[in-house]
Structure formats: C-alpha cells, structure tokens
Write a protein that holds these residues in place. Structure first.
Motif, PDB file in Angstrom:
ATOM      1  N   LEU A 277     -18.404  66.946  -5.571  1.00 30.40           N
ATOM      2  CA  LEU A 277     -19.471  67.545  -4.763  1.00 30.40           C
ATOM      3  C   LEU A 277     -20.111  68.731  -5.480  1.00 30.40           C
ATOM      4  CD1 LEU A 277     -17.820  67.440  -1.228  1.00 30.40           C
ATOM      5  CD2 LEU A 277     -19.966  66.311  -1.846  1.00 30.40           C
ATOM      6  N   THR A 278     -19.295  69.596  -6.037  1.00 29.23           N
ATOM      7  CA  THR A 278     -19.831  70.801  -6.676  1.00 29.23           C
ATOM      8  C   THR A 278     -20.443  70.506  -8.038  1.00 29.23           C
ATOM      9  OG1 THR A 278     -17.560  71.335  -7.389  1.00 29.23           O
ATOM     10  CG2 THR A 278     -18.400  72.454  -5.421  1.00 29.23           C
ATOM     11  N   ASP A 279     -19.958  69.472  -8.740  1.00 30.69           N
ATOM     12  CA  ASP A 279     -20.646  69.034  -9.952  1.00 30.69           C
ATOM     13  C   ASP A 279     -22.073  68.606  -9.636  1.00 30.69           C
ATOM     14  OD1 ASP A 279     -18.842  69.430 -12.010  1.00 30.69           O
ATOM     15  OD2 ASP A 279     -18.030  67.394 -11.959  1.00 30.69           O
ATOM     16  N   LEU A 280     -22.238  67.908  -8.526  1.00 33.20           N
ATOM     17  CA  LEU A 280     -23.527  67.302  -8.189  1.00 33.20           C
ATOM     18  C   LEU A 280     -24.441  68.235  -7.416  1.00 33.20           C
ATOM     19  CD1 LEU A 280     -22.208  63.783  -7.146  1.00 33.20           C
ATOM     20  CD2 LEU A 280     -23.325  64.380  -9.294  1.00 33.20           C
ATOM     21  N   TRP A 281     -23.882  69.009  -6.482  1.00 34.41           N
ATOM     22  CA  TRP A 281     -24.713  69.837  -5.601  1.00 34.41           C
ATOM     23  C   TRP A 281     -24.424  71.330  -5.695  1.00 34.41           C
ATOM     24  CZ3 TRP A 281     -22.983  65.005  -3.775  1.00 34.41           C
ATOM     25  CH2 TRP A 281     -23.999  64.075  -3.498  1.00 34.41           C
ATOM     26  N   GLY A 282     -23.438  71.731  -6.486  1.00 33.92           N
ATOM     27  CA  GLY A 282     -23.133  73.153  -6.586  1.00 33.92           C
ATOM     28  C   GLY A 282     -22.551  73.674  -5.292  1.00 33.92           C
ATOM     29  N   PRO A 283     -23.124  74.732  -4.698  1.00 36.04           N
ATOM     30  CA  PRO A 283     -22.617  75.242  -3.424  1.00 36.04           C
ATOM     31  C   PRO A 283     -22.798  74.195  -2.323  1.00 36.04           C
ATOM     32  CG  PRO A 283     -24.074  76.826  -4.505  1.00 36.04           C
ATOM     33  CD  PRO A 283     -24.236  75.535  -5.234  1.00 36.04           C
ATOM     34  N   VAL A 284     -21.721  73.847  -1.664  1.00 39.67           N
ATOM     35  CA  VAL A 284     -21.759  72.889  -0.558  1.00 39.67           C
ATOM     36  C   VAL A 284     -20.956  73.472   0.602  1.00 39.67           C
ATOM     37  CG1 VAL A 284     -22.076  70.844  -2.007  1.00 39.67           C
ATOM     38  CG2 VAL A 284     -19.746  71.643  -1.490  1.00 39.67           C
ATOM     39  N   ILE A 285     -20.818  72.705   1.651  1.00 44.10           N
ATOM     40  CA  ILE A 285     -20.040  73.155   2.810  1.00 44.10           C
ATOM     41  C   ILE A 285     -18.563  72.859   2.550  1.00 44.10           C
ATOM     42  CG2 ILE A 285     -19.581  72.763   5.255  1.00 44.10           C
ATOM     43  CD1 ILE A 285     -22.603  72.016   5.460  1.00 44.10           C
ATOM     44  N   LEU A 286     -17.751  73.896   2.524  1.00 39.73           N
ATOM     45  CA  LEU A 286     -16.310  73.740   2.357  1.00 39.73           C
ATOM     46  C   LEU A 286     -15.691  73.529   3.735  1.00 39.73           C
ATOM     47  CD1 LEU A 286     -13.750  73.755   0.627  1.00 39.73           C
ATOM     48  CD2 LEU A 286     -13.679  76.250   0.887  1.00 39.73           C
ATOM     49  N   ALA A 287     -15.288  72.294   3.991  1.00 37.10           N
ATOM     50  CA  ALA A 287     -14.637  71.953   5.258  1.00 37.10           C
ATOM     51  C   ALA A 287     -13.151  71.750   4.999  1.00 37.10           C
ATOM     52  CB  ALA A 287     -15.249  70.682   5.846  1.00 37.10           C
ATOM     53  N   THR A 288     -12.301  72.368   5.812  1.00 35.03           N
ATOM     54  CA  THR A 288     -10.856  72.241   5.657  1.00 35.03           C
ATOM     55  C   THR A 288     -10.230  71.871   6.989  1.00 35.03           C
ATOM     56  OG1 THR A 288     -10.183  74.496   6.222  1.00 35.03           O
ATOM     57  CG2 THR A 288     -11.011  74.135   3.977  1.00 35.03           C
ATOM     58  N   GLU A 289      -8.913  71.665   6.958  1.00 34.32           N
ATOM     59  CA  GLU A 289      -8.199  71.303   8.173  1.00 34.32           C
ATOM     60  C   GLU A 289      -8.294  72.396   9.237  1.00 34.32           C
ATOM     61  OE1 GLU A 289      -5.324  73.468   5.485  1.00 34.32           O
ATOM     62  OE2 GLU A 289      -6.915  71.962   5.270  1.00 34.32           O
ATOM     63  N   LYS A 290      -8.518  73.637   8.821  1.00 33.00           N
ATOM     64  CA  LYS A 290      -8.614  74.729   9.780  1.00 33.00           C
ATOM     65  C   LYS A 290      -9.836  74.587  10.681  1.00 33.00           C
ATOM     66  CE  LYS A 290      -6.176  78.004   6.774  1.00 33.00           C
ATOM     67  NZ  LYS A 290      -6.260  79.267   6.013  1.00 33.00           N
ATOM     68  N   ASP A 291     -10.880  73.948  10.153  1.00 34.87           N
ATOM     69  CA  ASP A 291     -12.087  73.773  10.954  1.00 34.87           C
ATOM     70  C   ASP A 291     -11.856  72.853  12.148  1.00 34.87           C
ATOM     71  OD1 ASP A 291     -13.839  75.341   9.309  1.00 34.87           O
ATOM     72  OD2 ASP A 291     -13.767  73.739   7.835  1.00 34.87           O
ATOM     73  N   LEU A 292     -10.882  71.966  12.044  1.00 38.28           N
ATOM     74  CA  LEU A 292     -10.647  70.995  13.109  1.00 38.28           C
ATOM     75  C   LEU A 292     -10.107  71.635  14.380  1.00 38.28           C
ATOM     76  CD1 LEU A 292      -9.109  68.054  11.044  1.00 38.28           C
ATOM     77  CD2 LEU A 292     -11.466  68.338  11.808  1.00 38.28           C
ATOM     78  N   VAL A 293      -9.517  72.802  14.269  1.00 37.52           N
ATOM     79  CA  VAL A 293      -9.003  73.499  15.454  1.00 37.52           C
ATOM     80  C   VAL A 293      -9.880  74.686  15.836  1.00 37.52           C
ATOM     81  CG1 VAL A 293      -6.629  72.782  15.047  1.00 37.52           C
ATOM     82  CG2 VAL A 293      -7.448  74.896  14.000  1.00 37.52           C
ATOM     83  N   ASP A 294     -10.996  74.834  15.138  1.00 35.07           N
ATOM     84  CA  ASP A 294     -11.937  75.908  15.452  1.00 35.07           C
ATOM     85  C   ASP A 294     -12.759  75.490  16.676  1.00 35.07           C
ATOM     86  OD1 ASP A 294     -14.020  77.740  15.581  1.00 35.07           O
ATOM     87  OD2 ASP A 294     -14.308  77.820  13.412  1.00 35.07           O
ATOM     88  N   PRO A 295     -12.786  76.295  17.729  1.00 31.00           N
ATOM     89  CA  PRO A 295     -13.565  75.921  18.924  1.00 31.00           C
ATOM     90  C   PRO A 295     -15.052  75.767  18.639  1.00 31.00           C
ATOM     91  CG  PRO A 295     -12.819  78.202  19.056  1.00 31.00           C
ATOM     92  CD  PRO A 295     -12.095  77.590  17.899  1.00 31.00           C
ATOM     93  N   ASN A 296     -15.529  76.345  17.526  1.00 30.05           N
ATOM     94  CA  ASN A 296     -16.946  76.232  17.155  1.00 30.05           C
ATOM     95  C   ASN A 296     -17.157  75.189  16.056  1.00 30.05           C
ATOM     96  OD1 ASN A 296     -17.808  78.337  18.919  1.00 30.05           O
ATOM     97  ND2 ASN A 296     -17.018  79.838  17.438  1.00 30.05           N
ATOM     98  N   TYR A 297     -16.255  74.201  16.012  1.00 31.36           N
ATOM     99  CA  TYR A 297     -16.297  73.212  14.931  1.00 31.36           C
ATOM    100  C   TYR A 297     -17.622  72.459  14.869  1.00 31.36           C
ATOM    101  CZ  TYR A 297     -14.966  69.230  12.027  1.00 31.36           C
ATOM    102  OH  TYR A 297     -14.920  68.291  11.034  1.00 31.36           O
ATOM    103  N   THR A 298     -18.260  72.242  15.998  1.00 28.74           N
ATOM    104  CA  THR A 298     -19.508  71.477  16.013  1.00 28.74           C
ATOM    105  C   THR A 298     -20.720  72.310  15.618  1.00 28.74           C
ATOM    106  OG1 THR A 298     -19.793  71.927  18.371  1.00 28.74           O
ATOM    107  CG2 THR A 298     -18.643  69.882  17.758  1.00 28.74           C
ATOM    108  N   ALA A 299     -20.523  73.611  15.425  1.00 30.23           N
ATOM    109  CA  ALA A 299     -21.642  74.463  15.009  1.00 30.23           C
ATOM    110  C   ALA A 299     -22.105  74.063  13.613  1.00 30.23           C
ATOM    111  CB  ALA A 299     -21.216  75.931  15.029  1.00 30.23           C
ATOM    112  N   LYS A 300     -23.355  74.318  13.324  1.00 30.00           N
ATOM    113  CA  LYS A 300     -23.912  73.967  12.018  1.00 30.00           C
ATOM    114  C   LYS A 300     -23.306  74.871  10.946  1.00 30.00           C
ATOM    115  CE  LYS A 300     -28.232  72.032  13.758  1.00 30.00           C
ATOM    116  NZ  LYS A 300     -27.759  71.928  15.134  1.00 30.00           N
ATOM    117  N   ALA A 301     -22.557  74.270  10.044  1.00 27.34           N
ATOM    118  CA  ALA A 301     -21.817  75.040   9.039  1.00 27.34           C
ATOM    119  C   ALA A 301     -22.751  75.601   7.974  1.00 27.34           C
ATOM    120  CB  ALA A 301     -20.764  74.148   8.394  1.00 27.34           C
TER     121      ALA A 301
END
Length: 505
Positions: A154-178
């Motif tokens: 992803l970073t080779d192709l697009w550089g800065p991207v959205i870093l999504a991890t397992e912690k996001d899955l328990v974040d109550p704001n998970y559906t917010a635009k990252a």
C-alpha cells in the motif's frame, strides 16, 4: 452480540425434513462471538483466511493482488511492462492513468481485504483462552507479517494511507471517516510488528510444532527479516538494510536455485530460493497467470491473451548469453498461420504472412511445459533469496561505494544466469547504482518490484520518460507528482480525507 463477517464458500444444503417444525437447525454461516474462535482449528482457519487474501481466495477472483493484477501497477507503469490492449491496463502502460482507473481501485480493494481479515483475526485470536500462549504468539506473528506485506505494498503504491488495526474494531467511532496516517507512522508500526515476528517465527516448520505438516509457504523468521530489510532499504537506512540482509544470509537456509527458468516452472512449487511465496494448485486452488502472461495465438500454449507482456525495449537490454533472455517468446509461427515477430522499426508495415507483435510474452508465468488447463498452479515469489543478495549489495554500495563484497553479491545472481560478471575496477558508486538497478530489472521483471526500485533510486522519471521517447510516446512522468498513485476515485467519494490534490489525476 457482535457479529463477524468471514469469507466462505457457498454450499447448497438439502434438508430432508425441511417442513418438520420440531427441527431447530443451526445456521453455521452466521458466526458470532458465541460460536467462533473457540478451538485451535478455528484459529488456524482464521490464519489461513488471511493467507488466502494474497490471491483471490475463490474461483472467479483468483487473479487478484499477488497473482496477476498487482503487476499492473508495479510493472506495467514502468519501462518493463506493456499491454497491447486498451482500457485500464493500456492507460497504465502508457502512463495515462487517473483516479478512476479500475486496476488502481481493484488493487486497493484487494489489499485492504487482507488488512480487514488480518485485523479481525488478530482481535479474536488475542482473546482466545483455549490455545496456548505459544500457539497464540505464533498465529498472531504470522498474521502481523501478512499485514505488513499488505502495508508495504500500500505504501509503495500510495504512500500515506489509512492505517487500520485491530484496535479500530473495538473503537465506538469505527464507522467514522478515517484520516490518512503519515508514512513515517506507518513505517514505525511495521518495524515494530516485523521485529516481533522475527523474535517469534521459526526458521521453518519442520518440527511440526504448530501444524501437522512442514507447511512450506508460511511466514518464517527469514521472511520477516527480508521484508524488514526491504523496508530499511526504502527508508535509505543503508546500514540497517545491509545488516538485516546479512542476518538472512547467516540463517544458512536459502540459496539460489540452479536454473532461472526452472525457478518459475509450474512444477517447482517451492525450493531453497523461496523465502515467501503465494502458492497455487491447478486442480483445487489455481490461478490465471498462464492466461494473462501466455503468448497470443501460440501453437503450444493455446488460447492465451498476452495481456501482461514485456516491452521490446527492455527485452533488448539483455545480453544474448544471459539465460534470462531465453525466458520469452520473441518469434513463433502462430495458429493464425502468421509468423509472429518484432517489427524492424517503429510503424513498419508487416509483409504478407507476418504479424508484428507490439510486445513480447514471457515464459516466467507461461511455462511451455504447463498443462493446457484454464487454471494453472504457478507459484508467485514475493520474497526470494536473490533479492536478499542484491539488497545487501545496494546498501553496501550506498555506504561505501563499490567493494569486493558488493560486486561478489551481484555476480552470484549473474552467475546463475550465465550473465557477464562485473569487475570491481569498472565502477564508481553512481555507475554501480545504475548497474544494480539494471540487474534488479533483469532479475525481477514482473515480480512486483520494478516501480519501487526506480523510485527508491530516484530514476523513475528519467528511465520511463526515456523509454517513452524511444517508442515515440510523449514523456509523461513528473516527480514528485507521480511518486504515488492517486487514491481510487470510488474511495475518495466515500472518504474525502483521501485527498488527491497534487497527485496525478
């Protein structure tokens, strides 16, 4: 109750007593936290599902990510790859893409599918109480390595991207635009995960500690080391890259395969040069490499498309003695009754009985000894030992200029293909850098590395624009604009934090 979405193969189920109201059938396709991730087998299934995302995990999408379409972005967009067809691949081949290009969107989508599967598995395996700590650490390290592969791409192709991890899955704001994560933060995250994987993963699985077989193809200590060395190389952390490559060499488990063409034969699923590869079986889990790379109207490999081919310009850079030049179909009598060959000059009109091919097909994934089935069983090498040798050679040259060791490392790769060896006294640091770039092109064409190599060495615009000029096209690459691809338009429409301002549109 939290529900988890997983990829499954649909099966038709016939209920003999479908109208019997006394039956209370369980719907196992609806997995929840109450019936999933309970046993070691559940954990292994989750790990294997992440591996499956390196290629299309089911018939119908088995030409995605590392088993064909990824090469559209990494090789078609350089001096190496060419596609004679129009549409999305043609745009990439002529450096005319924009944010609505379907192949750019598809690669993004497939890579993030792996990330999503990985995060879900990490979250749930971490909470399991029915496996040992050793098993848990093993499974988590495998998954984190696979996620690191995805984020390197992803970073080779697009550089800065959205870093999504397992912690996001328990974040109550998970559906917010990252928001987009800075590249330095993503790299620090990957280094931490890869260092943990190096400390945990075995050199191989011969001991059968975690799995019932030796399982070649799984993530290993050497694979995590090699990926970390490549990350250090991209960062221009030359000493770290050189040291990490040396640690891989010092494992003494890898060596160059004797034959370059044999390395990519469909029958050669795994060998001593493989560090990490995507494996396929033509009968039960095949891919479509042969179709996409096979020569058009060939008398032996019939019904192939020559979709991903090599530029004649690049083909002619090989020395005739180099075995790697023999891995192509430069001339043959087609089933159309025409002699297929290269045009003697740009725009030349073929005489009767001749077809001038706009590009040349490679045998790398179109083994002439392959069966004629629709699906094939070629392996795709993501990491192999030749890359380790050339990684260390490049890092040493950047640190000290040409040395006997760096020349020797390059010549090991050359000798396997009977290519002309380099001599220490013939090079400066700058000219050896160019020689390493050229060697990597010859060695790794259509292995997902060319564009990253050109960018890392600051040569993308010079090399590709020179190629475009030679074939009569307008030079189009501009840096820094074209260092990264635009975020896919369909993703930008969903999340405006993916801003393409300043990227190629």
């Amino acid at each position: 109750m939290k529900r988890y979405i997983i990829t499954m193969v649909a099966a038709a189920v016939v209920l003999q007593f479908g109208c019997n109201k006394n039956l209370d059938p369980k719907v196992y396709s609806s997995l929840t936290s109450a019936n999933a991730f309970k046993t070691k087998s559940d954990a292994i299934a989750a790990v294997n599902a992440v591996y499956a995302r390196l290629k299309g995990p089911a018939v119908g999408d088995n030409f995605d990510y590392w088993t064909v379409r990824h090469f559209a972005l990494t090789d078609l967009t350089t001096d190496v790859g060419h596609c004679m067809y129009g549409g999305d691949p043609g745009q990439l081949s002529l450096i005319q893409w924009n944010s609505s290009n379907g192949l750019i969107a598809e690669d993004w989508r497939q890579i993030y599918k792996l990330v999503a599967n990985a995060n879900n598995a990490i979250l749930n395996i971490s909470a399991m109480k029915t496996i040992t700590d050793a098993e848990k650490n093993q499974f988590l390290s495998e998954i984190k390595f696979l996620r690191a592969v995805a984020y390197m791409d992803l970073t080779d192709l697009w550089g800065p991207v959205i870093l999504a991890t397992e912690k996001d899955l328990v974040d109550p704001n998970y559906t917010a635009k990252a928001k987009v994560t800075p590249l330095a933060d993503i790299e620090a995250f990957l280094i931490n995960d890869l260092q943990g994987a190096i400390a945990t993963l075995p050199v191989n699985y011969d001991a059968k500690t975690f799995y019932s077989t030796s399982d070649p193809g799984r993530a290993t200590k050497g694979a995590a080391m090699t990926l970390l060395a490549k990350l250090y190389l991209r960062q221009h952390a030359w000493q770290k890259a050189a040291d990490m490559a040396k640690q891989v060499m010092d494992l003494n488990v890898y060596q160059l395969y004797p034959s370059y063409s044999g390395l990519f034969a469909e029958s050669n699923k795994w060998c001593s040069e493989n560090i990490f590869s995507v494996l396929s079986d033509a009968n039960v889990n095949g891919t479509e490499l042969l179709n996409h790379f096979g020569p058009l109207l060939h008398p032996v490999l019939t019904d192939r498309w020559q979709y991903y081919a090599v530029t004649w310009d690049f083909y002619h850079t090989f020395d005739d003695a180099d075995d790697r030049k023999k891995c192509f179909f430069p001339s043959y009598m087609g089933v159309d009754g025409l002699q297929h060959e290269e045009a003697p000059s740009l725009g030349a009109t073929p005489p009767d009985g001749v077809f001038y091919m706009p590009d040349v097909a490679t045998t790398k994934y179109a083994d002439p000894n392959s069966g004629k089935t629709y699906y094939d069983g070629h392996s795709v090498d993501i990491l192999r030992y030749a890359d380790v040798l050339l990684t260390r050679a490049e890092a040493l040259n950047e640190l000290n200029g040409p040395t006997s060791e760096s020349i020797s490392l390059i010549n090991q790769v050359k000798d396997r293909s009977h290519a002309k060896e380099l001599k220490l006294g013939d090079f400066t640091q700058e000219t050896l850098r160019d020689a390493i770039l050229q060697e990597r092109g010859w060695e790794f064409f259509y292995e997902g590395k060319r564009r990253a190599d050109l960018l890392r060495m600051g040569k993308y615009d010079k090399v590709v624009n020179a190629y475009l000029t030679r074939i009569g096209q307008t030079p189009r690459v501009q840096l820094p604009r074209d260092q990264y691809f635009p975020y896919p338009l369909n993703q930008v429409n969903v999340n405006p934090n993916l801003n393409n301002s300043g990227r190629q549109e």
